[in-house]
Scaffold this motif. Structure first.
Motif, PDB file in Angstrom:
ATOM      1  N   GLY A  38       0.856  -1.352  -0.041  1.00  0.00           N
ATOM      2  CA  GLY A  38       0.128  -0.100  -0.059  1.00  0.00           C
ATOM      3  C   GLY A  38       0.810   1.306   0.113  1.00  0.00           C
ATOM      4  O   GLY A  38       0.272   2.370  -0.130  1.00  0.00           O
ATOM      5  N   ILE A  39       2.025   1.202   0.197  1.00  0.00           N
ATOM      6  CA  ILE A  39       2.973   2.306   0.009  1.00  0.00           C
ATOM      7  C   ILE A  39       3.680   2.206  -1.028  1.00  0.00           C
ATOM      8  O   ILE A  39       4.575   1.314  -1.606  1.00  0.00           O
ATOM      9  CB  ILE A  39       3.883   2.233   1.460  1.00  0.00           C
ATOM     10  N   THR A  40       3.993   3.453  -1.720  1.00  0.00           N
ATOM     11  CA  THR A  40       4.868   3.512  -2.971  1.00  0.00           C
ATOM     12  C   THR A  40       6.396   3.427  -2.348  1.00  0.00           C
ATOM     13  O   THR A  40       6.911   4.066  -1.651  1.00  0.00           O
ATOM     14  CB  THR A  40       4.695   4.886  -3.637  1.00  0.00           C
ATOM     15  N   VAL A  41       6.991   2.249  -3.031  1.00  0.00           N
ATOM     16  CA  VAL A  41       8.487   2.365  -2.785  1.00  0.00           C
ATOM     17  C   VAL A  41       9.253   2.637  -4.091  1.00  0.00           C
ATOM     18  O   VAL A  41       9.089   2.717  -5.124  1.00  0.00           O
ATOM     19  CB  VAL A  41       8.989   0.717  -2.466  1.00  0.00           C
ATOM     20  N   GLU A 367     -11.497   7.254  12.457  1.00  0.00           N
ATOM     21  CA  GLU A 367     -11.570   8.338  11.315  1.00  0.00           C
ATOM     22  C   GLU A 367     -12.054   7.297   9.950  1.00  0.00           C
ATOM     23  O   GLU A 367     -12.916   8.088   9.102  1.00  0.00           O
ATOM     24  CB  GLU A 367     -10.577   9.199  11.157  1.00  0.00           C
ATOM     25  N   HIS A 368     -11.729   6.146   9.906  1.00  0.00           N
ATOM     26  CA  HIS A 368     -11.884   5.678   8.537  1.00  0.00           C
ATOM     27  C   HIS A 368     -13.219   4.763   8.661  1.00  0.00           C
ATOM     28  O   HIS A 368     -13.663   4.174   7.654  1.00  0.00           O
ATOM     29  CB  HIS A 368     -10.707   4.526   8.482  1.00  0.00           C
ATOM     30  N   VAL A 369     -13.840   4.658   9.837  1.00  0.00           N
ATOM     31  CA  VAL A 369     -15.112   3.943  10.131  1.00  0.00           C
ATOM     32  C   VAL A 369     -16.077   4.756  10.810  1.00  0.00           C
ATOM     33  O   VAL A 369     -16.714   4.450  11.767  1.00  0.00           O
ATOM     34  CB  VAL A 369     -15.035   2.473  10.842  1.00  0.00           C
ATOM     35  N   LEU A 370     -16.128   6.046  10.376  1.00  0.00           N
ATOM     36  CA  LEU A 370     -16.665   7.073  11.118  1.00  0.00           C
ATOM     37  C   LEU A 370     -18.264   6.835  11.514  1.00  0.00           C
ATOM     38  O   LEU A 370     -18.669   6.813  12.444  1.00  0.00           O
ATOM     39  CB  LEU A 370     -16.470   8.451  10.492  1.00  0.00           C
ATOM     40  N   TYR A 502      -3.956  10.435   4.376  1.00  0.00           N
ATOM     41  CA  TYR A 502      -3.968  10.982   3.061  1.00  0.00           C
ATOM     42  C   TYR A 502      -5.095   9.939   2.213  1.00  0.00           C
ATOM     43  O   TYR A 502      -5.797  10.526   1.398  1.00  0.00           O
ATOM     44  CB  TYR A 502      -2.900  10.949   2.586  1.00  0.00           C
ATOM     45  N   ASP A 503      -4.881   8.700   2.494  1.00  0.00           N
ATOM     46  CA  ASP A 503      -5.761   7.696   1.795  1.00  0.00           C
ATOM     47  C   ASP A 503      -6.910   7.526   2.029  1.00  0.00           C
ATOM     48  O   ASP A 503      -7.779   7.166   1.135  1.00  0.00           O
ATOM     49  CB  ASP A 503      -5.048   6.436   2.017  1.00  0.00           C
ATOM     50  N   PHE A 576       4.634  15.709   2.722  1.00  0.00           N
ATOM     51  CA  PHE A 576       4.292  14.259   2.192  1.00  0.00           C
ATOM     52  C   PHE A 576       3.254  14.648   1.017  1.00  0.00           C
ATOM     53  O   PHE A 576       3.376  13.738   0.052  1.00  0.00           O
ATOM     54  CB  PHE A 576       3.133  13.616   3.148  1.00  0.00           C
ATOM     55  N   ALA A 577       2.475  15.631   1.028  1.00  0.00           N
ATOM     56  CA  ALA A 577       1.672  16.127  -0.260  1.00  0.00           C
ATOM     57  C   ALA A 577       2.522  16.342  -1.267  1.00  0.00           C
ATOM     58  O   ALA A 577       2.037  16.135  -2.338  1.00  0.00           O
ATOM     59  CB  ALA A 577       0.616  17.214   0.499  1.00  0.00           C
TER      60      ALA A 577
END
Length: 779
Positions: A38-41, A367-370, A502-503, A576-577
């Motif tokens: 899930g992370i860009t390498v 926050e992801h299952v608000l 961010y995701d 990061f952005a």
């Protein structure tokens, strides 16, 4: 849906079916990407890890292996990216090497709570995930070593917790053999010796227990010149006096009457700089039933909530429910139930559990299952009048009666204290003194006072000086990671923590955040909207997008006394952005739009600099210096004429603010970038303003610039340009002590001034003349 097992020979399944993989580098590449699922390498990192060096040949080889991997997985979207890097698009929890940390954490929680039978079951299930040599198909590159070491530590921790739980359940004789093998393999692990000595003693082998203590003491002395630690020394004394507390069956009656209620984990680090927050939130929780602690990633919400819950003594205890690994709303009841020890729990079972007594529930990371979390809170609070819920989230639940507490980053003094404490934990010789204080302050300021970022930076003191850490913060996301740590997966790297936030954003919100990231020291509303629209955010939606980002604690909003709005990002969020913007190939578009808006502002400023609106543009320059300098740096390389327009637009405001050499350098940079393409009028105006600004620092250079400005201005025949050149010349002459010549320049200008000359010009001449004459009368 994929599942990837790498805690032994690699096994990949897609929708339950085994996927056949090519051997060699393709498999190694998959494992490397899976460890950062899930992370860009970055491509350079992949090449360095798998091939050892980077050149065009290896880059082509990488692309080829990526193609082979996509074909093997049967889905081109499974691996995305390009020349800058690649991402394995699978749920991190579907990779056993990542999910094992969650499973181990659950097992550790059971152990900490004294639920020994549950701990045995949890540790056993976790250890079954290890199916042989860890990362056995990852090759023998150096990159594998830290990952393999981290996972071996997790495995060994599970073995320890399993044997400790079995020991408490009365299996002392049965675990001795396993412990003897472990201390032989890991003779410096004092925790294993503690278990062995305890097991021997409980098996009525006091002499053997003391002999085991002598063995570890001799080994530590011979190998390291050390004595056993305090726990081992205390254990020896207990064995010698046959302390009943070692028996495993005899218990202190006082202790047995105060059994721990709740499931809060044992805390291993001191909470620093949050006492006021603890007291204020604790008071809120006393009077209100639903309190939400909100703030950006890494600000320390979970750690703070645990401290508050620990201090909030209620008969039913405090219970932690971690939702960070929960992806499906339907799974929330099971997660909550598991926290209470209810296997296969339904909502009805949970309501029955919390209804009977006064209880505190910490609902962590919502926050992801608000929406489902909010629905659950409503049902729990309705069913249990004595229940109190403490929520941590990046965004409030939005419920009636919810009390929202915005958690801010640490103040500088507390940030430095935290860094020093964590650095000392890693390197006992570290000291916060005159030699390190300046660098520690620089690190803490760059990291915005975010506890997670500070702790990750402090962890690097084991191998780097704090001065070196400060120098490396330009690449903070490579620096700020602790892959071998025992903290939760998404808290082992700053990039992962921010990436989680961010995701969760919608595309327009991601673009809005990226738009704000190119502003220096904050963004005025109109400028932020302009850049956001350039990145594809609909104009009608920009304000709503920024509001949602503020709700999610990613953006702070400052509102001045005059009502002007300014948006700000934490430095780490901005960095990061900008990285995501660069990955998308949109950096040039954002920077161009940023410069365009400030050019438009400079055109207005140039038109109005000699009007009643002058003060507004002076205030604008004071607020936007950093943004203007960023726009100039960009346009000097991409559009020099635009750079000169920006510099000239605020040139007079710079003089009024007394920027001196800084203002002169801004204009000189733009003029130099423009070269011979600058018009005579622009050149004369720029030189005049440069001379005016520079006269306080380098009089001779200022005079040369002023004289050249007069010469060029006369060629233009432009009255306004001639006027500014004369005034600048007079001011520099006065600064050189040639007051009479300065007055003469003003008088000659006045004699030839046209009747339509601006009132502003006449007023400036009168002001300068009065200033010069008054100065000449001083003794």
């Amino acid at each position: 849906m994929y599942s990837i097992s790498i805690l032994g020979p690699i096994e990949v399944r897609r929708d339950g079916e085994v996927v056949s993989l090519p051997a060699g580098k393709t498999t190694e590449l998959l494992i490397r990407l899976a460890l950062d699922a899930g992370i860009t390498v970055r491509s350079e990192r992949l090449i360095e890890d798998l091939w050892g060096e980077s050149d065009s040949t290896e880059m082509n080889t990488l692309h080829s292996k990526i193609s082979m991997l996509r074909r093997a997985l049967g889905d081109s979207a499974a691996v995305t990216g390009g020349r800058n890097g690649y991402t394995l698009n699978v749920d991190p929890s579907s990779v056993d090497a990542i999910d094992i940390q969650r499973v181990a954490s659950i097992a550790n929680d059971w152990s900490a709570r004294g639920e020994h039978r549950a701990a045995v079951d949890a540790c056993g299930r976790a250890l079954e995930m290890f199916r042989g040599d860890i990362l056995s198909d990852a090759g023998d590159g150096d990159w594998v070593i830290p990952h393999r070491t981290r996972l071996e530590e997790v495995q060994l921790g599970l073995v320890h917790d399993l044997l400790a739980a079995r020991l408490e359940l009365g299996d002392a004789s049965e675990v001795i053999g396993e412990l003897e093998a472990l201390v032989a393999r890991y003779p410096l692990r004092e925790s294993m010796w503690v278990l062995l000595i305890t097991a021997l003693y409980r098996s009525n082998r006091q002499a053997d227990a003391l002999a085991a203590y002598q063995r570890v003491r001799t080994h530590l002395s011979d190998e390291l010149g050390l004595v056993p630690g305090p726990q081992l020394q205390a254990l020896e004394r207990q064995v010698l006096v046959q302390d009943p507390a070692l028996d495993g069956t005899a218990r202190d009656p006082a202790a047995s009457s105060s059994v721990k209620v709740g499931n809060l984990p044992a805390l291993t680090s001191q909470l620093i700089g949050r006492e006021t927050d603890v007291q204020q939130i604790g008071a809120l929780l006393t009077h209100d039933r639903l309190v939400s602690v909100v703030g950006p990633a890494g600000v320390g919400k979970t750690r703070l909530a645990l401290e508050i819950a620990r201090r909030h003594q209620v008969p039913g205890g405090a219970w932690l429910v971690r939702l960070d690994a929960t992806r499906e709303p339907s799974a929330i009841p099971q997660v909550v139930g598991a926290a209470f020890g209810l296997a296969g729990a339904t909502t009805a079972m949970i309501l029955d559990r919390v209804r009977a007594t006064e209880i505190v529930v910490v609902l962590d990371n919502c926050e992801h299952v608000l929406e489902p979390a909010a629905d659950l809170c409503v049902r729990l609070l309705d069913a249990a009048p004595r229940l109190r819920i403490l929520v941590t989230s990046q965004i409030p639940l939005g419920l009636d009666g919810e009390i929202v507490y915005a958690l801010e980053p640490l103040a500088m003094a507390d940030s430095m204290t935290l860094f020093a404490q964590r650095a000392t934990d890693r390197r006992t010789s570290f000291r916060l003194d005159a030699e390190t204080a300046a660098a520690v302050e620089e690190v803490c300021r760059s990291l915005d006072g975010l506890p997670l970022a500070i702790e990750l930076a402090a962890a690097r003191t084991k191998a780097l000086s704090v001065q070196e850490i400060a120098r490396r913060l330009d690449d903070r996301f490579s620096l700020l990671s602790d892959p071998s740590g025992r903290r939760q997966e998404r808290h082992r790297a700053l990039s992962t923590a921010i990436g989680w936030s961010y995701d969760l954003l919608f595309p327009d919100e991601q673009n809005g955040l990226c738009a704000l990231s190119w502003f220096a020291d904050g963004a005025p509303l109109a400028a932020a909207e302009h850049v956001a629209m350039a990145l594809g955010v609909p104009g009608a939606s920009t304000v709503d997008v920024f509001a949602r980002l503020a709700d999610r604690s990613l953006v702070t909003v400052d509102i001045a006394a005059n009502g002007e709005v300014r948006y700000r990002l934490l430095d780490s969020v901005g960095a990061f952005a900008r990285g995501r913007l660069d990955e998308a190939g949109l950096t040039d578009r954002a920077r161009t739009a940023h410069a365009e808006w400030f050019e438009m502002a400079s055109v207005v400023a140039l038109d109005e600099q000699r009007t009643a609106n002058q003060a507004r543009h002076v205030a604008f320059l004071r607020a936007e210096r950093a943004n203007l300098d960023a726009a100039l740096a960009w346009t000097a390389a991409t559009d020099p004429a635009q750079a000169l327009r920006i510099a000239l637009g605020f040139g007079w405001a710079s003089v009024i603010l007394g920027e001196g050499a800084t203002g002169a350098q801004r204009l000189r940079l733009a003029l130099h970038a423009c070269g011979s393409s600058a018009t005579d009028a622009d050149r004369a105006l720029a030189l005049s303003l440069i001379a005016w600004n520079e006269s306080g620092a380098d009089l001779e250079r200022a005079w040369a610039d002023a004289a050249l400005a007069v010469e060029i201005a006369d060629r233009t025949g432009d009255d306004s340009v001639i006027t500014i050149s004369r005034f600048a010349s007079a001011f520099v002459l006065f600064q050189r002590g040639q007051t009479g010549s300065a007055i003469d320049v003003l008088e000659r200008w006045h004699a030839h001034a046209q009747s339509e000359t601006l009132v502003w010009d006449r007023g400036l001449r009168a002001m300068l003349l009065g200033y010069f004459k008054a100065a000449s009368l001083r003794p």
